[in-house]
Design an enzyme around this catalytic site. Structure first.
Site, PDB file in Angstrom:
ATOM      1  N   THR A 209      32.086  62.290   0.157  1.00 27.62           N
ATOM      2  CA  THR A 209      31.393  63.435   0.714  1.00 27.62           C
ATOM      3  C   THR A 209      30.304  62.831   1.599  1.00 27.62           C
ATOM      4  O   THR A 209      30.309  61.630   1.841  1.00 27.62           O
ATOM      5  CB  THR A 209      30.745  64.283  -0.400  1.00 27.62           C
ATOM      6  OG1 THR A 209      29.821  63.454  -1.111  1.00 27.62           O
ATOM      7  CG2 THR A 209      31.759  64.784  -1.397  1.00 27.62           C
TER       8      THR A 209
ATOM      9  N   SER B  49      31.345  67.790  -8.671  1.00 29.95           N
ATOM     10  CA  SER B  49      30.306  66.914  -9.215  1.00 29.95           C
ATOM     11  C   SER B  49      29.093  66.805  -8.301  1.00 29.95           C
ATOM     12  O   SER B  49      28.164  66.053  -8.599  1.00 29.95           O
ATOM     13  CB  SER B  49      30.879  65.508  -9.451  1.00 29.95           C
ATOM     14  OG  SER B  49      31.860  65.537 -10.462  1.00 29.95           O
TER      15      SER B  49
ATOM     16  N   GLY C  64      32.401  61.638  -5.181  1.00 27.77           N
ATOM     17  CA  GLY C  64      33.230  62.285  -6.189  1.00 27.77           C
ATOM     18  C   GLY C  64      32.495  62.396  -7.505  1.00 27.77           C
ATOM     19  O   GLY C  64      31.300  62.714  -7.555  1.00 27.77           O
TER      20      GLY C  64
END
Length: 597
Positions: free
Chosen positions: A408, A475, A496
């Protein structure tokens, strides 16, 4: 429909003509300021993984923008320079501190499953399909939430309109950015997937190969998409032609037949896009050693799991422990937090999630007493019962582990008024689904693969199974810490499921171990997620404490890199510290509006 077909055909022809200018082996433009892992000064601060994105945020702050305005500008720029980790084809979670009210608020911009998705979304003949086939498919694509998150943040806390804050990213996409080695490596890792989709191949594999470091990558389609959103708002995306193109791409993945890849279609429709809403949520909150720690509530599991682990650790005198014992307790608290996360956390619109109990001290005390200084808890550890903690004993059957994509992008921003943003956005896997929307310049996510394909533990309820309109558990852990009602620091990370442990390790390093924020971000990492072995970076394993931890019973597996955190901190004299990674993912970029002498 005919007009869309004509437009798509023209876009396809144009892509051939524009292939050369999209990524050229030409001398790079004059470089901007080199990346810095730390900056100190006044007027506001920005930290991200990318220098172009950080400068976009600084530009907006200098023009009088708020932290929310600057955060959207940074996020849009990351959609250009970090397209394999972020972009308008994905979603995320936005945490905000308002200096005027002293309130922390959050926006849940997580992707949702289309109405056609049921519990058996990833099952064929009663069995789960291979994970890699789910990742690269229309099945794995959730309804994007990022554009809605941006507009909601601006509506709630912004001073600028969407067009103005998108302008730096539009310019960046049109003029291009200089490819670095990290971008080349990420492209090379996805080369086989990307080459199967002509729109992705044309954009990210010029000449059929990953772009070379030092060349310029341009994305005129994304520049046009940003301009459309800036001029017309969100209607084209959620109710108009861009959304129609998204739905058509999901239903009919534009795969090259010569690639020989079976790409399953998804069921997303234009109505799914029309029905999407970003959700204002109350943040999670724990009191940690007199500090107020705010995080992201479910559908994210970051706030509950980081909060529970902090509550577990509060019973230990972490500042006084030696390094090995500190790390031992950190790893064991993470293990227990993940056991409870996997059993209890899901989309609160579909499951009764015991958020307040998971973040309560009473439940944490029933878990912390399981940790001893000279032994390791068996893994996977069993989950507890948050609403009925009882004595010092696990209460339910062990859970299982689930895949969650490793990448991300996280950014943190503060403005001159004292507002703070901690924002994590994502398209899940590095490269997402690998499917670019033709003519639009952005990749689609594969977030629905964060759902459990089958129940985590046979016979046990699983709050994270797919369902129509449901948000998969995440998460993501954007965190803001207040002291006496004023901002102390904000942090977050990609990675993650390792996001949770990264944020926890940064917080304890800064708050308990006396590290500076940039040193806490740079510290070698280990990530325990309720498994028999702990992922650890080479630098962590090179420490003498690693052997001491093995002596207690910890087992390790080497992981090249864990997370890529950013943060901001308010100093007692009112100056801001912006902090980023010195090395991970090529190093981050921290800047302030007015640097200190």
């Amino acid at each position: 429909m005919q007009r869309r077909i004509v437009r798509s055909t023209l876009a396809a022809l144009a892509s051939c003509a524009l292939l050369a200018p999209m990524a050229q082996a030409v001398p790079a433009p004059a470089p901007g300021p080199s990346k810095k892992a730390e900056a100190v000064g006044r007027g506001g601060a920005v930290s991200s993984v990318d220098s172009d994105a950080t400068r976009a945020g600084i530009e907006v702050l200098r023009r009088g923008g708020s932290a929310a305005d600057a955060a959207v500008a940074v996020a849009a720029a990351l959609g250009v320079t970090e397209p394999y980790s972020a972009g308008i084809g994905g979603g995320g979670y936005f945490t905000h501190y308002d200096a005027q009210t002293g309130k922390v608020s959050t926006i849940d911009g997580r992707e949702t499953a289309p109405a056609a998705a049921g519990e058996g979304l990833f099952l064929e003949n009663g069995k789960p399909i291979p994970k890699d086939e789910a990742i690269t498919s229309g099945l794995g694509v959730g309804v994007p939430g990022t554009p809605a998150t941006w507009q909601q943040a601006l509506d709630n806390w912004g001073r600028k309109d969407l067009g103005e804050v998108l302008r730096p990213a539009e310019r960046l996409a049109r003029n291009g950015f200089v490819v670095d080695e990290t971008f080349r490596q990420q492209t090379a890792q996805n080369q086989q997937r990307f080459s199967a989709f002509p729109a992705t191949r044309d954009l990210f594999l010029p000449g059929g190969q990953p772009p070379r470091p030092g060349t310029v990558l341009r994305n005129p389609d994304l520049a046009d998409t940003y301009r459309t959103l800036g001029e017309q708002g969100l209607d084209p995306f959620y109710r108009g032609e861009i959304g129609a193109d998204v739905a058509a791409t999901v239903q009919h993945p534009p795969v090259d037949p010569a690639a020989g890849r079976h790409v399953r279609p998804g069921g997303m429709t234009a109505r799914d896009l029309r029905d999407y809403r970003a959700v204002d949520r109350e943040p999670t909150h724990v009191d940690y050693r007199g500090l107020d720690v705010y995080g992201m509530a479910p559908s994210a599991s970051g706030g509950t799991t980081v909060g529970e682990a902090l509550n577990i650790l509060e019973r230990s005198d972490l500042p006084e422990l030696d390094e090995a014992q500190y790390l031992h307790r950190y790893l064991e608290a993470s293990k227990l937090g993940f056991a409870d996360r996997d059993r209890w956390v899901g989309d609160p619109a579909f499951s009764d999630v015991p958020t307040s109990e998971l973040t309560g001290q009473r439940f944490a005390d029933s878990r912390s007493c399981l940790i001893t200084p000279d032994a390791v808890l068996p893994a996977p550890a069993a989950a507890g019962k948050p609403r009925d903690p009882g004595g010092c004993a696990p209460a339910t059957a062990p859970g299982g582990e689930h895949h969650e994509g490793p990448n991300t992008s996280h950014l943190t921003v503060a403005d001159a008024s004292g507002d703070v943003v901690s924002y994590t956005l994502t398209i899940e896997q590095t490269g997402g689904s690998a499917i670019t929307v033709p003519g639009r310049g952005f990749l689609l996510n594969n977030e629905l693969t964060d759902f459990s394909f089958t129940p985590a533990a046979p016979g046990e309820p699983d709050p994270n199974l797919p369902g129509p309109g449901k948000r998969p558990r995440s998460s993501i852990s954007p965190t803001i810490v207040l002291r006496d009602g004023e901002p102390l620091l904000a942090t977050g990370s990609p990675g993650g499921a390792t996001i949770i442990t990264t944020v926890l390790q940064v917080l304890t390093g800064r708050l308990d171990r006396g590290m500076s924020l940039v040193d806490a971000i740079a510290e070698p990492r280990a990530s325990q997620r309720n498994s028999a072995s702990t992922d650890a970076e080479p630098g962590f394993l090179a420490q003498p404490e690693a052997d001491k931890l093995r002596g207690i019973g910890h087992e390790f597996e080497t992981s090249a890199e864990i997370g890529a955190a950013t943060g901001v901190e308010r100093l007692p004299d009112g100056r801001w510290v912006a902090a980023a990674e010195p090395q991970r993912r090529g190093g981050g970029s921290a800047e302030v509006v007015v640097p200190a002498p």
